[in-house]
Design an enzyme around this catalytic site. Sequence first.
Site, PDB file in Angstrom:
ATOM      1  N   ASN A   1     -14.918  -3.467   7.767  1.00  0.00           N
ATOM      2  CA  ASN A   1     -14.187  -3.271   6.510  1.00  0.00           C
ATOM      3  C   ASN A   1     -14.311  -4.439   5.545  1.00  0.00           C
ATOM      4  OD1 ASN A   1     -12.996  -0.619   6.901  1.00  0.00           O
ATOM      5  ND2 ASN A   1     -11.790  -1.584   8.513  1.00  0.00           N
TER       6      ASN A   1
ATOM      7  N   GLU B   1      -6.682   1.506  -2.802  1.00  0.00           N
ATOM      8  CA  GLU B   1      -5.723   0.432  -3.038  1.00  0.00           C
ATOM      9  C   GLU B   1      -6.061  -0.240  -4.358  1.00  0.00           C
ATOM     10  OE1 GLU B   1      -6.033  -2.512  -0.001  1.00  0.00           O
ATOM     11  OE2 GLU B   1      -8.154  -2.878  -0.333  1.00  0.00           O
TER      12      GLU B   1
ATOM     13  N   LYS C   1       0.810  -1.216   0.000  1.00  0.00           N
ATOM     14  CA  LYS C   1       0.000   0.000   0.000  1.00  0.00           C
ATOM     15  C   LYS C   1       0.844   1.265   0.000  1.00  0.00           C
ATOM     16  CE  LYS C   1      -4.213  -1.928   1.966  1.00  0.00           C
ATOM     17  NZ  LYS C   1      -3.828  -3.326   1.804  1.00  0.00           N
TER      18      LYS C   1
ATOM     19  N   ASN D   1      -6.234  -4.102  -5.952  1.00  0.00           N
ATOM     20  CA  ASN D   1      -6.180  -5.542  -5.712  1.00  0.00           C
ATOM     21  C   ASN D   1      -5.765  -6.237  -6.997  1.00  0.00           C
ATOM     22  OD1 ASN D   1      -7.087  -5.704  -2.911  1.00  0.00           O
ATOM     23  ND2 ASN D   1      -9.006  -4.884  -3.712  1.00  0.00           N
TER      24      ASN D   1
ATOM     25  N   GLU E   1      -3.132   6.568   7.351  1.00  0.00           N
ATOM     26  CA  GLU E   1      -3.585   7.648   6.489  1.00  0.00           C
ATOM     27  C   GLU E   1      -4.856   8.262   7.061  1.00  0.00           C
ATOM     28  OE1 GLU E   1      -3.984   5.549   2.837  1.00  0.00           O
ATOM     29  OE2 GLU E   1      -6.015   4.853   3.257  1.00  0.00           O
TER      30      GLU E   1
END
Length: 730
Positions: free
Chosen positions: A296, A349, A177, A351, A261
């Site tokens: 999440n 992000e 990341k 994947n 972040e």
Amino acid sequence: MAGLWVRMAVLVAAGRRGRRWPQPLLRGAALWTLKHVPHYSRPHLMVSRHLCSAGYDSNEKTFDKILIANRGEIACRVIKTCKKMGIKTVAIHSDVDASSVHVKMADEAVCVGPAPTSQSYLNMDAIMEAIKKTRAQAVHPGYGFLSENKEFAKYLAAAEVVFIGPDTHAIQAMGDKIESKLLAKKAKVNTIPGFDGVIKDADEAVRIAREIGYPVMIKASAGGGGKGMRIAWDDEETRDGFRFSSQEAASSFGDDRLLIEKFIDNPRHIEIQVLGDKHGNALWLNERECSVQRRNQKVVEEAPSIFLDSETRRAMGEQAVALAKAVKYSSAGTVEFLVDSKKNFYFLEMNTRLQVEHPVTECITGLDLVQEMIRVAKGYPLRHKQADIPINGWAVECRVYAEDPYKSFGLPSIGRLSQYEEPIHLPGVRVDSGIQPGSDISIYYDPMISKLITYGSDRTEALKRMEDALDNYVIRGVTHNIALLREVIINSRFIEGDINTKFLSDVYPDGFKGHKLTEGERNQLLAIASSLFVAFQLRAQHFPEHKNSRVPIIKPQVANWELSVKLHDEVHTVVASNSGPTFSVEVDGSKLNVTGTWNLASPLLSVNVDGTQRTVQCLSREAGGNMSIQFLGTVYQVHILTKLAAELNKFMLEKVAEDTSSILRSPMPGVVVAVSVKPGDSVAEGQEICVIEAMKMQNSMTAGKTGKVKSVHCKAGDTVGEGDLLVELE
């Protein structure tokens, strides 16, 4: 609440015969026969009929044999496409998965170790040996496990085995990341403010969090799927989040590095599906709305998003493709964004694998993403241009889990599926699963039962079909989340498209409690339950008379059944009578007519209540009058007695409930990671007692009152079941 209580310290904010299927669901569908899958029941084969895919060119040669380095529904999903393409398949499995569906579907199967993932599905040496043994030419990793492991991809390359996914450079760049965020900035992709480095310890995490400004997101650098992610709103939560996230990251990915972040409050989670080849071509295949989440992890997804306009969609798609081209991406991948209320979007992000929710994209585009991945891995260029990618209709996916939605929106449930029927007889329904009746849901793997997908010409039709599909889904033997899924899709906020990543906590601030019945729905339930009770009584009174019988059978004649029905601690007076398949029921003065076929042996009962069609499930019925009925997705406990039995029942002693004020029981099956107390210790309210890991998520059990520890019934490394006694206080 007095006594000990459990606070999860997760600091994270085909159709029927004769009916015509929508074209995107039919396109390229493979009609299977029993010979393709030995020992696999025909009802489950029907799941494979509708893959929402483009046709396959038989003259286009790819691979002779592919090994699938995964398990469960995604392994089955890959095998289906391989069979359609004429490719032989190899399944790997742990010893407890020896009888799994994906093992039965594959042409060959190899055991790669015992149940723990570190010794089987993450055991690269054993998998490489399986590849060598079976002479597989390529490996499809599915998602999770080794799907984004650059070392595994390197091992395959060294053995001259094709990895069906991007090259190691893209996996490393996008899987990390920190590096992916730097690359995204360089490619002029919108990014979230944060610290572009690895966090060394909890003290540094606190310092950086203060600099960024609370709230912050602590996340595993090598993570995904919600593992190793925590939201922190203050210094204490940052320290706890650092500890739990690093432990989960090490357990799930073998990499405990973390980054921090800025946390964007109340965002939408919208992702863009991308597809690239080895010739520099890349496409974006529209978006998926994935905002409804818990811890999440996504719960409900749909494509397209009701929120995006064509301009924002194009901007997000073009940035996603720019990032894919920047790392020379060649396979199917997903670029995830957070989108605020003003449609500003920020890179989250990428994947570098197939996503769990890929079926909704397949339904609206007509592409088979697994097929495209295989073609690209072989070296073929993409067959489509950006202008060729449609948005045709609407698709919704619900993740059906073996978990209790009444506990933190879903704590894992384990057990054996004693009865299992998928709603694939309904129009516009697709079920991706890797289980069958008799399958075990264990503590070792993700508790997903299936992905339930419905497709319609528009969102309204897709959601209505999902509602019907959930009502017709039969799952017995484990606790499941059907009730939560159904409530989400009929919620007015969801229907209007007013959703974000905090949807569940906003709509259910006190936790999920099931469907709240209106007065009309309550009367319908009481009428259906009473009709069922009488139908069971009538069946019990039926004696077939033998023609030579000398003993006459006197059949009791009951014109009206006077019943006492208890629901939610309220007792209702009900009078029921029947005429053939129709029951006339009077509930507290209101009269209803209930009509049905009354096949009491069927797990599903379709009844009509004054013109309203309902599908219900009678889960259990006891001689003492207790009846468990699934109605509108939620399971209700109804107690029904005749008027006389109800009068006599008043004299029965009631079972005294267990005093739980001084004990702590495990709220879920799992493994004890740590125990923080010993006998004689004094504990304060909110103090951590122990940590339990369930499905790779770590959960802190804390004290709800001040007291002294009397005894500890567990230790680190113990496997515990739901309800097992952990700690007692004096």
